[in-house]
Design a protein around this motif. Sequence first.
Motif, PDB file in Angstrom:
ATOM      1  N   ASP A  37       0.817  -1.212   0.000  1.00  0.00           N
ATOM      2  CA  ASP A  37       0.000   0.000   0.000  1.00  0.00           C
ATOM      3  C   ASP A  37       0.849   1.258   0.000  1.00  0.00           C
ATOM      4  O   ASP A  37       0.490   2.258  -0.629  1.00  0.00           O
ATOM      5  N   THR A  38       1.981   1.219   0.679  1.00  0.00           N
ATOM      6  CA  THR A  38       2.892   2.362   0.661  1.00  0.00           C
ATOM      7  C   THR A  38       3.416   2.594  -0.752  1.00  0.00           C
ATOM      8  O   THR A  38       3.486   3.735  -1.220  1.00  0.00           O
ATOM      9  N   ALA A  39       3.747   1.516  -1.449  1.00  0.00           N
ATOM     10  CA  ALA A  39       4.222   1.635  -2.829  1.00  0.00           C
ATOM     11  C   ALA A  39       3.115   2.165  -3.741  1.00  0.00           C
ATOM     12  O   ALA A  39       3.375   2.999  -4.627  1.00  0.00           O
ATOM     13  N   ILE A  40       1.894   1.705  -3.541  1.00  0.00           N
ATOM     14  CA  ILE A  40       0.772   2.190  -4.344  1.00  0.00           C
ATOM     15  C   ILE A  40       0.543   3.679  -4.088  1.00  0.00           C
ATOM     16  O   ILE A  40       0.376   4.467  -5.029  1.00  0.00           O
ATOM     17  N   THR A  41       0.545   4.096  -2.822  1.00  0.00           N
ATOM     18  CA  THR A  41       0.363   5.509  -2.480  1.00  0.00           C
ATOM     19  C   THR A  41       1.431   6.363  -3.144  1.00  0.00           C
ATOM     20  O   THR A  41       1.131   7.409  -3.739  1.00  0.00           O
ATOM     21  N   THR A  42       2.673   5.913  -3.081  1.00  0.00           N
ATOM     22  CA  THR A  42       3.778   6.644  -3.711  1.00  0.00           C
ATOM     23  C   THR A  42       3.573   6.726  -5.221  1.00  0.00           C
ATOM     24  O   THR A  42       3.785   7.781  -5.825  1.00  0.00           O
ATOM     25  N   GLY A  43       3.148   5.621  -5.826  1.00  0.00           N
ATOM     26  CA  GLY A  43       2.903   5.615  -7.272  1.00  0.00           C
ATOM     27  C   GLY A  43       1.792   6.555  -7.684  1.00  0.00           C
ATOM     28  O   GLY A  43       1.896   7.264  -8.696  1.00  0.00           O
ATOM     29  N   VAL A  44       0.713   6.586  -6.905  1.00  0.00           N
ATOM     30  CA  VAL A  44      -0.409   7.480  -7.214  1.00  0.00           C
ATOM     31  C   VAL A  44       0.021   8.936  -7.052  1.00  0.00           C
ATOM     32  O   VAL A  44      -0.271   9.787  -7.907  1.00  0.00           O
ATOM     33  N   LYS A  45       0.739   9.241  -5.971  1.00  0.00           N
ATOM     34  CA  LYS A  45       1.208  10.619  -5.769  1.00  0.00           C
ATOM     35  C   LYS A  45       2.131  11.049  -6.901  1.00  0.00           C
ATOM     36  O   LYS A  45       2.034  12.188  -7.382  1.00  0.00           O
TER      37      LYS A  45
END
Length: 103
Positions: A37-45
Amino acid sequence: MTQFARISVLVAAVALTALAGCASTQKHESTGQYIDDTAITTGVKAAIFNEPTLKSAEINVETFKGRVQLSGFVSSRANIDRAVAVAQGVRGVTSVANDMRVK
């Protein structure tokens, strides 16, 4: 019980306790899910930041078990639609919840 048997039982008990502590529930993520989820959040940002029509400072991104929640205040409905589309295009995103508002 021999010394070796006692140590083996102790190691097994510690291992089982550690594995149970990493398990996922409906309201809690496992360690692996948290990292994903941290990687997904970073990718979306990053995707929102790289989108020239969007101001990344206006949009908050949170992720829980692949579900992305976007919130904040943006300047138009078109920006809301674009932010949702950008978030949906990020690898690992299972769904997007839109809590953004037009200011």
